[in-house]
Design a protein around this motif. Structure first.
Motif, PDB file in Angstrom:
ATOM      1  N   MET A 100      44.188 -89.141  18.388  1.00  0.00           N
ATOM      2  CA  MET A 100      43.829 -89.282  19.794  1.00  0.00           C
ATOM      3  C   MET A 100      43.146 -88.003  20.260  1.00  0.00           C
ATOM      4  O   MET A 100      43.507 -86.905  19.830  1.00  0.00           O
ATOM      5  N   ARG A 101      42.195 -88.147  21.133  1.00  0.00           N
ATOM      6  CA  ARG A 101      41.453 -87.013  21.670  1.00  0.00           C
ATOM      7  C   ARG A 101      41.628 -86.950  23.184  1.00  0.00           C
ATOM      8  O   ARG A 101      41.573 -87.978  23.854  1.00  0.00           O
ATOM      9  N   ASP A 102      41.824 -85.746  23.659  1.00  0.00           N
ATOM     10  CA  ASP A 102      41.812 -85.500  25.094  1.00  0.00           C
ATOM     11  C   ASP A 102      40.388 -85.151  25.465  1.00  0.00           C
ATOM     12  O   ASP A 102      39.887 -84.066  25.141  1.00  0.00           O
ATOM     13  N   ASP A 103      39.695 -86.085  26.109  1.00  0.00           N
ATOM     14  CA  ASP A 103      38.276 -85.894  26.346  1.00  0.00           C
ATOM     15  C   ASP A 103      37.889 -86.392  27.727  1.00  0.00           C
ATOM     16  O   ASP A 103      38.714 -86.922  28.478  1.00  0.00           O
ATOM     17  N   ALA A 104      36.640 -86.192  28.050  1.00  0.00           N
ATOM     18  CA  ALA A 104      36.064 -86.651  29.319  1.00  0.00           C
ATOM     19  C   ALA A 104      34.614 -87.024  29.071  1.00  0.00           C
ATOM     20  O   ALA A 104      33.923 -86.383  28.276  1.00  0.00           O
ATOM     21  N   GLU A 105      34.169 -88.069  29.747  1.00  0.00           N
ATOM     22  CA  GLU A 105      32.811 -88.562  29.563  1.00  0.00           C
ATOM     23  C   GLU A 105      31.926 -88.103  30.712  1.00  0.00           C
ATOM     24  O   GLU A 105      32.375 -87.975  31.857  1.00  0.00           O
ATOM     25  N   ALA A 106      30.673 -87.851  30.379  1.00  0.00           N
ATOM     26  CA  ALA A 106      29.691 -87.414  31.369  1.00  0.00           C
ATOM     27  C   ALA A 106      28.308 -87.817  30.877  1.00  0.00           C
ATOM     28  O   ALA A 106      28.139 -88.255  29.733  1.00  0.00           O
TER      29      ALA A 106
END
Length: 439
Positions: free
Chosen positions: A68-74
């Protein structure tokens, strides 16, 4: 009077008979004999019932571990690592164009030559004047040593020598500014001039782009300012290149928050030695803040929302041999991926949770039986009775592979030094352009 008393007696007897009949029809024993359904539950049936409650049919799956990755999309856009538009600093007529449109050029390569006949003549004149001034100054030094002239004459000749040297330097600088060279290794764009055109100072000639590495500029919400760090990686996909995904390295973070959108400007660098990417392309960026390879995940449908305290229905062994019951288990959720959600607290790998049929489990501890849709029930008796589910049947449930669905293929790194890791990528200082202006 006697007639009235008779009516009273009949009324009292009627009320007594009606009350007795109502009590008799509403008694539990009568309901059981009439075939009324017994209440559901995991405990033994009440006295007068026919037997234990029938298990509730549910679907379930095991808690699994995955990355699992802790990420954010932009969203962002690409720009060249270095980009200039060559412009002359002095007006003049073009006499040479030493490049072709789209050609790769090298640093210091002469690209445009303007007419320099007059500056070259001025250089020759300045050199002659410098030669005379140097000879006069040397002669005066010899004469002052012999006492024939004063020291003032020597000082004047020295000043004249310096003026002559300055004139020569000015003439050479003017002539050199008529030579426009490439400020760095890159690719020339499409020119808008030709040989013979007269250009005024500041007119656009051609752009030069360094595409060995490209920058991707994007913005993140201000709440993520403590998560994003330089050196982190980001996954970048492009609508113009479907099925392809590049890896970017975060190079810089703007120290100022944009007051209009409350966002943080971030710049990443992508190795573009394959020259597949172009400045101005639209990019979909997924900034990765952390990665865990042993995260416990369950399908999204297994989570039962309950305000700020979500929970799952975990299947455990019942009090009777071979039985199973559903137990309400509060959980704390983490990161999400399409179809799956991370469970930070509350479950362990291998636990079995209900994924369908939660609405039929009104009580904690209700007896359940795990079924698999699309498969016949094994061991069904001729009378239609269903065998109780065992713990081994739940443990052998198939694991869904939807979390590992096909993703865009990551572009493998090329051998050699990564241009994003060179000192050039860590600085934004402009390269001086000799013989022209840059923007």
């Amino acid at each position: 009077m006697a007639l009235k008393n008779k009516y009273v007696v009949f009324a009292v007897l009627g009320l007594a008979v009606a009350s007795g009949a109502a009590w008799w029809f509403q008694s539990p024993a009568r309901s059981a004999r009439a075939g009324a359904p017994a209440p559901q539950g995991n405990a033994a049936a009440k006295p007068g019932a026919q037997g234990p409650a029938k298990p509730v049919m549910v679907e379930a799956t095991k808690v699994r571990q995955m990355t699992m990755r802790d990420d954010a999309e932009a969203v962002g856009s690409l720009r060249s690592r270095r980009s200039v538009v060559l412009r002359p600093e002095i007006s003049g007529r073009i006499t040479q164009l030493n490049f072709s449109d789209g050609q790769r050029v090298r640093k210091g390569q002469l690209l445009v030559q303007l007419d320099d006949q007059l500056p070259r003549a001025q250089v020759q004149q300045s050199r002659a004047e410098l030669s005379i001034a140097r000879a006069n100054h040397k002669r005066n030094q010899e004469l002052v040593a012999q006492g024939f002239i004063s020291q003032r004459s020597v000082d004047e000749s020295a000043a004249n020598l310096e003026v002559a040297e300055a004139k020569l330097a000015l003439a050479e600088a003017t002539a050199h500014r008529l030579r426009i060279v490439a400020p760095f290794d890159g690719i020339a764009g499409i020119r808008g001039v030709n040989v013979g055109d007269y250009l005024k100072d500041g007119a656009d000639i051609v752009n030069v782009e360094d595409l060995d590495a490209v920058y991707v500029d994007f913005r993140l919400p201000e709440r993520l300012q403590n998560k994003v760090k330089t050196g982190q990686t980001a996954r970048v996909a492009f609508d113009a290149l479907p099925g392809v995904q590049y890896s970017a390295v975060v190079l810089a973070i703007n120290p100022q928050i944009d007051a209009d959108g409350r966002s943080l400007a971030v710049r990443g660098c992508i190795d573009n030695r394959r020259l597949q990417l172009r400045p101005g392309m639209f990019a979909r960026v997924t900034a990765v803040f952390g990665e865990r390879s042993d995260a416990n995940v369950v399908p999204e449908e297994a989570i039962v929302p309950d305000g700020a305290a979500p929970y799952v229905l975990r299947i455990v062994a019942g009090t009777e041999e071979g039985s199973q019951v559903a137990k309400r288990t509060p959980v704390r959720l983490g990161a999400r991926t399409p179809g799956f959600v991370e469970v930070v607290e509350g479950l362990a790998p291998g636990d079995v949770v209900v994924t369908a049929g939660q609405q039929r489990l009104q009580r904690d501890g209700t007896a359940v039986r795990v079924v698999e849709l699309g498969q016949p029930s094994a061991g069904r008796s001729a009378a239609g009775a269903e065998p109780p589910a065992t713990a081994s049947s739940a443990a052998s449930l198939p694991v869904s592979d939807s979390a590992t669905a096909a993703a865009p293929a990551a572009v493998p790194p090329l051998p050699g030094a990564n241009p994003c890791q060179s000192p050039l990528s860590a600085t934004t200082q402009p390269t001086p352009v000799r013989g022209g202006q840059s923007s």
